[in-house]
Design a protein around this motif. Structure first.
Motif, PDB file in Angstrom:
ATOM      1  N   PRO A 140       0.840  -1.206   0.000  1.00 17.54           N
ATOM      2  CA  PRO A 140       0.000   0.000   0.000  1.00 17.54           C
ATOM      3  C   PRO A 140       0.878   1.261   0.000  1.00 17.54           C
ATOM      4  N   ASN A 141       0.314   2.366  -0.461  1.00 15.91           N
ATOM      5  CA  ASN A 141       1.049   3.644  -0.425  1.00 15.91           C
ATOM      6  C   ASN A 141       1.390   4.026   1.007  1.00 15.91           C
ATOM      7  N   MET A 142       0.419   3.822   1.876  1.00 15.46           N
ATOM      8  CA  MET A 142       0.567   4.288   3.252  1.00 15.46           C
ATOM      9  C   MET A 142      -0.285   3.419   4.160  1.00 15.46           C
ATOM     10  N   VAL A 143       0.221   3.135   5.360  1.00 19.34           N
ATOM     11  CA  VAL A 143      -0.542   2.389   6.362  1.00 19.34           C
ATOM     12  C   VAL A 143      -0.478   3.154   7.676  1.00 19.34           C
ATOM     13  N   LYS A 144      -1.634   3.439   8.250  1.00 16.91           N
ATOM     14  CA  LYS A 144      -1.713   4.089   9.559  1.00 16.91           C
ATOM     15  C   LYS A 144      -2.563   3.213  10.474  1.00 16.91           C
ATOM     16  N   VAL A 145      -2.286   3.295  11.767  1.00 19.10           N
ATOM     17  CA  VAL A 145      -3.033   2.510  12.755  1.00 19.10           C
ATOM     18  C   VAL A 145      -3.692   3.461  13.752  1.00 19.10           C
ATOM     19  N   ALA A 146      -5.000   3.274  13.949  1.00 23.24           N
ATOM     20  CA  ALA A 146      -5.732   4.018  14.974  1.00 23.24           C
ATOM     21  C   ALA A 146      -6.245   3.011  15.996  1.00 23.24           C
ATOM     22  N   SER A 147      -5.952   3.251  17.259  1.00 22.80           N
ATOM     23  CA  SER A 147      -6.440   2.370  18.325  1.00 22.80           C
ATOM     24  C   SER A 147      -7.158   3.205  19.370  1.00 22.80           C
ATOM     25  N   LEU A 148      -8.323   2.743  19.775  1.00 21.12           N
ATOM     26  CA  LEU A 148      -9.063   3.477  20.792  1.00 21.12           C
ATOM     27  C   LEU A 148      -8.289   3.503  22.106  1.00 21.12           C
ATOM     28  N   LEU A 149      -7.737   2.342  22.489  1.00 22.99           N
ATOM     29  CA  LEU A 149      -7.007   2.240  23.758  1.00 22.99           C
ATOM     30  C   LEU A 149      -5.607   1.693  23.533  1.00 22.99           C
ATOM     31  N   VAL A 150      -4.668   2.181  24.325  1.00 17.61           N
ATOM     32  CA  VAL A 150      -3.325   1.600  24.396  1.00 17.61           C
ATOM     33  C   VAL A 150      -3.079   1.293  25.866  1.00 17.61           C
ATOM     34  N   LYS A 151      -2.807   0.015  26.161  1.00 16.06           N
ATOM     35  CA  LYS A 151      -2.564  -0.375  27.556  1.00 16.06           C
ATOM     36  C   LYS A 151      -1.095  -0.248  27.895  1.00 16.06           C
ATOM     37  N   ARG A 152      -0.821   0.320  29.077  1.00 18.02           N
ATOM     38  CA  ARG A 152       0.552   0.326  29.587  1.00 18.02           C
ATOM     39  C   ARG A 152       0.789  -1.024  30.239  1.00 18.02           C
ATOM     40  N   THR A 153       1.492  -1.894  29.552  1.00 21.28           N
ATOM     41  CA  THR A 153       1.747  -3.227  30.088  1.00 21.28           C
ATOM     42  C   THR A 153       3.230  -3.532  30.016  1.00 21.28           C
ATOM     43  N   PRO A 154       3.776  -4.207  31.026  1.00 14.60           N
ATOM     44  CA  PRO A 154       5.209  -4.544  31.000  1.00 14.60           C
ATOM     45  C   PRO A 154       5.547  -5.491  29.847  1.00 14.60           C
ATOM     46  N   ARG A 155       4.519  -6.125  29.247  1.00 12.35           N
ATOM     47  CA  ARG A 155       4.780  -7.058  28.155  1.00 12.35           C
ATOM     48  C   ARG A 155       4.790  -6.368  26.790  1.00 12.35           C
ATOM     49  N   SER A 156       4.630  -5.042  26.783  1.00 12.88           N
ATOM     50  CA  SER A 156       4.604  -4.306  25.512  1.00 12.88           C
ATOM     51  C   SER A 156       5.948  -4.380  24.811  1.00 12.88           C
ATOM     52  N   ASP A 157       5.881  -4.524  23.478  1.00 11.19           N
ATOM     53  CA  ASP A 157       7.129  -4.530  22.707  1.00 11.19           C
ATOM     54  C   ASP A 157       7.467  -3.131  22.186  1.00 11.19           C
ATOM     55  N   GLY A 158       6.738  -2.127  22.663  1.00  8.46           N
ATOM     56  CA  GLY A 158       7.034  -0.751  22.295  1.00  8.46           C
ATOM     57  C   GLY A 158       6.250  -0.230  21.100  1.00  8.46           C
ATOM     58  N   PHE A 159       5.401  -1.057  20.501  1.00 10.82           N
ATOM     59  CA  PHE A 159       4.613  -0.597  19.350  1.00 10.82           C
ATOM     60  C   PHE A 159       3.651   0.495  19.783  1.00 10.82           C
ATOM     61  N   ARG A 160       3.569   1.564  18.990  1.00  8.59           N
ATOM     62  CA  ARG A 160       2.629   2.658  19.254  1.00  8.59           C
ATOM     63  C   ARG A 160       1.794   2.888  18.000  1.00  8.59           C
TER      64      ARG A 160
END
Length: 203
Positions: A140-160
């Motif tokens: 695709p030309n462009m890909v964007k991600v919209a998320s209603l919620l982002v959880k602060r979790t110690p298991r996060s791999d840093g994706f925003r």
């Protein structure tokens, strides 16, 4: 806070709900009677969710520009957020002098131009990274991600995500189409489920 020496807020994080936020008393709101006794408190009232999504729609339209958009909804929890977000995007398009073609799909991959992935919650980020890598194959030309919620979790791999509605503590939340074993999707507010509720609806 205005006039403080703190650094400017990171709007990419969305509205940040701190770990010590006590939430709102359930008695201040209306919610389905069949969930009485199953919830701790209201984390995010419905009206605030709707207003925040309207602002996200404006930010998305400003960034993507008035070009064709393919909206990909991640089912099932994302459908309510997706429907409301698309409605706001259409309203912006209707009230502008440019027509924006908007198509909605539910992760059936084919060739896409500009892609907006709509997700309910980003936790560890692993699922979204896997999805993004599979979509990239379609160039695709462009890909964007919209998320209603982002959880602060110690298991996060840093994706925003590119657009976040709210950053929340690592809590078990339900409502606004977020479910627990298919229950609570009919709850308008985002609430924290209590132990009684988990036990009652456990499969």
């Amino acid at each position: 806070m205005a006039g403080s020496s703190e650094e400017a807020p990171d709007y990419g994080r969305g509205i940040v709900i701190m770990d010590n936020w006590p939430g709102y008393d359930l008695n201040l709101f209306t919610y389905p009677q069949h969930y009485y006794g199953d919830l701790e408190y209201v984390l995010i009232p419905h009206g605030i969710i709707v207003d925040r999504i309207e602002r996200l729609a404006k930010d998305i339209m400003k960034d993507i520009g008035y070009c064709d958009i393919m909206v990909l909804c991640v089912l099932k929890g994302g459908y309510k957020f997706c429907a409301d977000l698309v409605e706001h995007l259409k309203n912006i398009s209707r009230n502008s002098d440019r027509f924006v073609s908007m198509k909605v799909d539910f992760i059936r991959l084919k060739s896409y131009r500009n892609v907006l992935i709509v997700e309910d919650v980003v936790g560890t980020g692993r699922t979204m990274k896997a999805l993004l890598s599979s979509i990239e194959k379609y160039k695709p030309n462009m890909v964007k991600v919209a998320s209603l919620l982002v959880k602060r979790t110690p298991r996060s791999d840093g994706f925003r995500p590119d657009y976040a509605g709210f950053e929340i503590p690592n809590l078990f939340v339900v409502g606004y189409a977020l479910d627990y074993n298919e229950y609570f999707r009919d709850l308008n507010h985002i609430c924290v489920i209590n132990e009684h509720g988990k036990e009652k609806y456990r499969v």
